[in-house]
Design an enzyme around this catalytic site. Structure first.
Site, PDB file in Angstrom:
ATOM      1  N   ASP A  98      43.849  44.249  39.413  1.00 28.65           N
ATOM      2  CA  ASP A  98      42.928  43.123  39.457  1.00 28.65           C
ATOM      3  C   ASP A  98      41.710  43.479  40.305  1.00 28.65           C
ATOM      4  O   ASP A  98      41.785  44.338  41.195  1.00 28.65           O
ATOM      5  CB  ASP A  98      43.606  41.890  40.064  1.00 28.65           C
ATOM      6  CG  ASP A  98      44.745  41.369  39.205  1.00 28.65           C
ATOM      7  OD1 ASP A  98      44.759  41.661  38.001  1.00 28.65           O
ATOM      8  OD2 ASP A  98      45.616  40.679  39.769  1.00 28.65           O
ATOM      9  N   LYS A  99      40.621  42.796  40.060  1.00 24.15           N
ATOM     10  CA  LYS A  99      39.376  43.059  40.785  1.00 24.15           C
ATOM     11  C   LYS A  99      39.603  43.089  42.293  1.00 24.15           C
ATOM     12  O   LYS A  99      39.116  43.993  42.986  1.00 24.15           O
ATOM     13  CB  LYS A  99      38.339  41.984  40.433  1.00 24.15           C
ATOM     14  CG  LYS A  99      37.057  42.062  41.242  1.00 24.15           C
ATOM     15  CD  LYS A  99      36.111  40.923  40.894  1.00 24.15           C
ATOM     16  CE  LYS A  99      34.861  40.961  41.776  1.00 24.15           C
ATOM     17  NZ  LYS A  99      33.931  39.842  41.468  1.00 24.15           N
TER      18      LYS A  99
END
Length: 336
Positions: free
Chosen positions: A163-164
């Site tokens: 995830d970012k």
């Protein structure tokens, strides 16, 4: 070659759009003349036949952007039906997606590299793959700039994602042979991935647990994932092993081992246990201990090298924000 934290022992193609890197991309206005055989077809289907050098996905983007006119009227729905008597134009121009897959220089923290693969320590805040809202500045763009040969690989060799706002280790392939082998190894659960997570609320009960709960889109909020009942909702099996490392009055530090790789898996499974990750607002966490992003770090990656067949294990140090959060809660982490 940087290889700190490295221990060695014996023992799909994406629907790519037109890839242009010109500073001033050209625009082309092309006439459309529909044939009797195309009467009644969807506009996007007919355009695929009239402009066959471009993908249907790219042509649909142009339609949404208002680049197609029929009988001088702008048509913005790919599902619009065409008539054999229609005449029109299409303006072939760059779209955000068509410009997404281009090299962009960035400083990559490369833990290990050889002719077959890279191991990268991804910082929090870096998006892995271009997507709506992040068409540039992604890890994929950086990989294309780092290695010109990456353009020949689907997703520039990316075989799994973080995830970012999750930090930590990722493996990236540099050849198609290695990429296919890594994809098979991940599917066969032969690649070891361990994470450190800081979660709300002190841990209670056994220090080890196995969460074997299927996951799918949250039926009440399509922006989230959730534990679901497969008899009632679509989803896939998901398994995470969780081990308590230390408790604090405010929460707990746990080690999570992935056996499957579902979207937001650790975040969802921890929240399902009543321990949402610190600062993970999507799943019930709140900012605490100075953390402004979800407190999740991929600290260990283990695999068999597809070319050498050597067992490889990599470890990543805690990012500063994670380490400072542990200090604030009186916790410490000493890797074995």
């Amino acid at each position: 070659m940087k290889n700190s934290g490295f221990i060695i022992s014996s023992g799909h193609d994406s629907d790519d759009l037109e890839d242009r890197s010109d500073a001033e991309p050209e625009l082309e206005l092309r006439e459309l003349v529909f044939q009797p055989s195309q009467h009644g077809l969807r506009l996007d289907q007919a355009l695929v036949e009239l402009v066959p050098e471009f993908s249907r996905s790219y042509l649909q983007q142009l339609i949404h952007l208002g680049a197609v006119r029929l009988d001088r009227l702008q048509v913005c729905k790919p599902s619009s039906r065409v008539r054999a008597t229609d005449r029109g134009t299409i303006e072939l121009r760059p779209t955000p997606q068509s410009q997404a897959f281009k090299p962009e220089f960035m400083q990559l923290d490369i833990v290990y590299q050889d002719e077959g693969l890279l191991v990268i320590n991804k910082p929090a805040g870096l998006v892995v793959h271009p997507a709506p809202g992040n068409w540039s500045g992604t890890l994929l763009n950086g990989l294309l700039a780092f290695d010109a040969a990456a353009v020949n690989l689907p997703r520039a060799g990316i075989v799994h994602r973080l995830d970012k706002d999750t930090s930590g280790l990722m493996v990236v392939a540099r050849t198609r042979q290695v990429m296919d082998a890594l994809v098979r190894s991940i599917a066969a659960r032969e690649v070891g991935r361990q994470y450190l997570a800081l979660a709300h609320h002190p841990w209670r009960g056994s220090a080890r647990c196995e969460v074997n709960q299927p996951m799918g889109r949250d039926p009440r909020n399509r922006l989230r994932m959730a534990v679901v009942d497969l008899d009632r909702h679509p989803g896939k099996t998901a398994r995470t092993d969780i081990e308590l490392l230390q408790n604090a009055d405010q929460g707990c530090l746990v080690r999570c081992t992935l056996h499957t790789g579902r979207t937001h898996q650790i975040r969802v499974h921890m929240a399902s246990l009543g321990h949402p990750l610190v600062a993970d607002e999507l799943y019930g966490g709140v900012a605490a201990a100075g953390m402004q992003r979800q407190a999740l770090h991929a600290f260990e990656l283990a695999l068999i090298h597809p070319l050498t067949q050597q067992a490889m294990r990599f470890r990543s140090e805690l990012p500063d924000d994670f380490g400072e959060a542990l200090d604030q809660w009186g916790l410490s982490y000493n890797p074995r």
